[in-house]
Structures are given as structure tokens and as C-alpha cells.
Design a protein around this motif. Structure first.
Motif, mmCIF file in Angstrom:
data_model
loop_
_atom_site.group_PDB
_atom_site.id
_atom_site.type_symbol
_atom_site.label_atom_id
_atom_site.label_comp_id
_atom_site.label_asym_id
_atom_site.label_seq_id
_atom_site.Cartn_x
_atom_site.Cartn_y
_atom_site.Cartn_z
ATOM 1 N N LYS A 171 0.828 -1.206 0.000
ATOM 2 C CA LYS A 171 0.000 0.000 0.000
ATOM 3 C C LYS A 171 0.862 1.256 0.000
ATOM 4 O O LYS A 171 0.567 2.224 -0.712
ATOM 5 N N LEU A 172 1.928 1.260 0.774
ATOM 6 C CA LEU A 172 2.814 2.432 0.812
ATOM 7 C C LEU A 172 3.462 2.670 -0.550
ATOM 8 O O LEU A 172 3.600 3.825 -0.988
ATOM 9 N N VAL A 173 3.850 1.593 -1.213
ATOM 10 C CA VAL A 173 4.442 1.711 -2.548
ATOM 11 C C VAL A 173 3.397 2.180 -3.553
ATOM 12 O O VAL A 173 3.666 3.026 -4.407
ATOM 13 N N GLU A 174 2.210 1.621 -3.423
ATOM 14 C CA GLU A 174 1.107 1.994 -4.316
ATOM 15 C C GLU A 174 0.824 3.489 -4.244
ATOM 16 O O GLU A 174 0.547 4.138 -5.258
ATOM 17 N N LEU A 175 0.902 4.063 -3.039
ATOM 18 C CA LEU A 175 0.644 5.487 -2.841
ATOM 19 C C LEU A 175 1.899 6.333 -3.052
ATOM 20 O O LEU A 175 1.837 7.560 -2.920
ATOM 21 N N ASP A 176 3.015 5.668 -3.352
ATOM 22 C CA ASP A 176 4.276 6.364 -3.618
ATOM 23 C C ASP A 176 4.668 7.259 -2.435
ATOM 24 O O ASP A 176 5.057 8.413 -2.619
ATOM 25 N N LEU A 177 4.607 6.695 -1.225
ATOM 26 C CA LEU A 177 4.851 7.484 -0.023
ATOM 27 C C LEU A 177 6.269 7.337 0.526
ATOM 28 O O LEU A 177 6.579 7.897 1.577
ATOM 29 N N LEU A 178 7.121 6.581 -0.172
ATOM 30 C CA LEU A 178 8.481 6.389 0.327
ATOM 31 C C LEU A 178 9.495 7.027 -0.605
ATOM 32 O O LEU A 178 9.290 7.103 -1.815
ATOM 33 N N LYS A 205 4.542 14.232 0.081
ATOM 34 C CA LYS A 205 3.495 13.444 -0.567
ATOM 35 C C LYS A 205 2.435 12.999 0.435
ATOM 36 O O LYS A 205 1.252 12.910 0.089
ATOM 37 N N LEU A 206 2.861 12.726 1.657
ATOM 38 C CA LEU A 206 1.892 12.347 2.681
ATOM 39 C C LEU A 206 0.951 13.511 2.982
ATOM 40 O O LEU A 206 -0.263 13.328 3.101
ATOM 41 N N ALA A 207 1.508 14.706 3.070
ATOM 42 C CA ALA A 207 0.698 15.896 3.358
ATOM 43 C C ALA A 207 -0.257 16.232 2.221
ATOM 44 O O ALA A 207 -1.312 16.834 2.449
ATOM 45 N N LEU A 222 -2.192 2.295 8.983
ATOM 46 C CA LEU A 222 -0.926 2.679 8.358
ATOM 47 C C LEU A 222 -0.470 4.076 8.763
ATOM 48 O O LEU A 222 0.732 4.346 8.827
ATOM 49 N N LEU A 223 -1.416 4.952 9.054
ATOM 50 C CA LEU A 223 -1.033 6.308 9.431
ATOM 51 C C LEU A 223 -0.247 6.293 10.752
ATOM 52 O O LEU A 223 0.763 6.989 10.899
#
Length: 245
Positions: A171-178, A205-207, A222-223
């Protein structure tokens, strides 16, 4: 069968072939992590681990064209290769020991070519195993001893949490959060090093995530995991200060 870090010869446990196998419970285990500067960490462990270790992510597996590369979380134990700052005189100095190490010398591993079949395995080269000393792994009727049954339950639970962790990372990769991390550290001995190869949350990107996705991250936990990850990064400086001389 691949050999994961900490293990030397991962072998499927067979009740006939290994019916005489015993385990010396007092044999030292932690020497296996002496030269590991990181260990896999399941997401369920973040709450305990973030108080002591930097929690980062790394790319794992072989990249497949057209697919995002998988990532996994790690507890950082040292800032230099082969450096574990939590082991002194063969004793663990931290308050929390990751489950990856606690399951040793056992593990569940995929034993078929298609990766579907899993078996209880053990590190056949670990000196804690014997046919003459220690607790029996199997009873006379071939059934697992109480000790082995408890060990199997633990490694099976570890695999379940590992799969949950894998899905969280998807999920983190899917949202490109890393994003790639570069940490400039000044060690306690004055040496300056660059710590690279890790991934951390991309704050921008998280914001900028849509409200609906933020709510989804909150509801699936996840948050809070990302917040524990962010808080844990302050431990980088604490690790750096421990390098003396």
C-alpha cells in the motif's frame, strides 16, 4: 530454498529423519546477529521498536519490469556494515529484541519451486542442536514435543505478521509514499559517514494525499505506523553517538 540473514543451512524438519534431534536451550543464539546492522521488523512490532531503533524501509527482491519493487521495514542496529550496537559480550543490551531473531533457530520457509508449500525448518549448522543433549524435538511416537509445538506456533504467527507487513508495504508503494534517505552522521569518535540505501516516508506526498486516502490510512492503521516510523528516526543520532574510539 533461500537462506535468510542469520541462518547458515535452513533445512526442512522431518519427523523421521530428525526424530533424535535435541535442542540445547542454553546454547548462545545472539552471536548470529553480531554482524548484522539491521533486522526485518513486522509492523506489529513498530510500537515497541520505535523507542529504541530507527525504523526504515528497504527495497527487497528482484525487480520485475513493469512492476513496482517490493519494500520491507527494518530495525537499524548499527550505522556501519557488520556493526550491531545492541550486542555486547554476547548479550542483548536493548529492551526489545525483534521477533526475527527470537524465532531462531527455527523458521517457516517455502520449499516448493512454485513457492506455495511451506515447512517448519531449522538451521542445521547451529551448534545448539544435538542428538545426545538438550530437549527432544519429537516424542517417541513421532509427534512434536511441547517445546517444538510452541516454537512452530511462534514461527507461524511470525509468518502471518510478515504477510500483513508485506501488504502494508504494498500500500505504501502503491501510494508512492516512500523516498530514498540520506543521513549524514557524525559518530561519537568524530568520524563523519553517509548512511544510504534506506527509504523513509515522503512528508510532502503524505501531506498532499487526498482526504479520502488519509482516512483510509488511518482506518487500516498505516497512518500510525508511519508516525512511529518518523518518530523512530531520531534514534539515528543516538546510534551515531555510540561509536567511540
Amino acid at each position: 530454498m533461500s537462506t535468510p540473514p542469520m541462518y547458515a543451512n535452513l533445512t526442512a524438519l522431518d519427523r523421521e529423519q530428525h526424530k533424535k534431534l535435541r535442542l540445547k536451550l542454553d546454547a548462545p543464539v545472539l552471536e548470529r546477529v553480531a554482524e548484522l546492522n539491521s533486522l526485518f521488523l513486522a509492523t506489529v512490532e513498530f510500537a515497541d521498536a520505535c523507542k529504541e531503533f530507527p525504523i526504515v524501509f528497504v527495497r527487497v527482491g528482484t525487480p520485475v519490469e513493469g512492476q513496482p519493487q517490493a519494500v520491507a521495514p527494518l530495525a537499524v542496529l548499527g550505522l556501519k556494515p557488520g556493526s550491531n550496537l545492541f550486542l555486547k559480550d554476547s548479550k542483548w543490551t536493548g529492551n526489545y529484541l525483534p521477533a526475527y531473531a527470537r524465532r531462531y533457530p527455527f523458521a517457516m520457509a517455502r520449499i516448493s519451486d512454485d513457492g506455495q508449500d511451506m515447512a517448519m525448518c531449522f538451521d542445521a549448522e547451529w551448534k545448539g542442536f544435538s542428538e545426545t543433549e538438550g530437549s527432544s524435538l519429537f516424542a517417541d511416537d513421532g509427534q512434536p514435543s511441547e517445546f517444538l509445538a510452541n516454537a512452530k506456533s511462534f514461527v507461524e504467527q511470525f509468518e502471518m505478521e510478515s504477510e500483513r507487513t508485506r501488504m502494508a508495504c504494498v500500500k505504501l508503494v502503491e501510494l508512492d509514499l516512500l523516498q530514498d534517505m540520506r543521513f549524514e552522521a557524525q559518530l561519537g569518535n568524530g568520524e563523519k559517514i553517509d548512511v544510504e540505501g534506506f527509504l523513509t516516508v515522503n512528508e510532502k506526498k503524505l501531506a498532499e494525499l487526498e482526504d479520502a486516502k488519509v482516512v483510509e490510512l488511518h482506518r487500516n492503521g498505516l497512518l500510525s505506523l508511519l508516525e512511529m516510523h518518523r518518530l523512530s528516526l531520531s534514534n539515528m543520532s543516538r546510534l551515531a553517538s555510540q561509536y567511540q574510539g
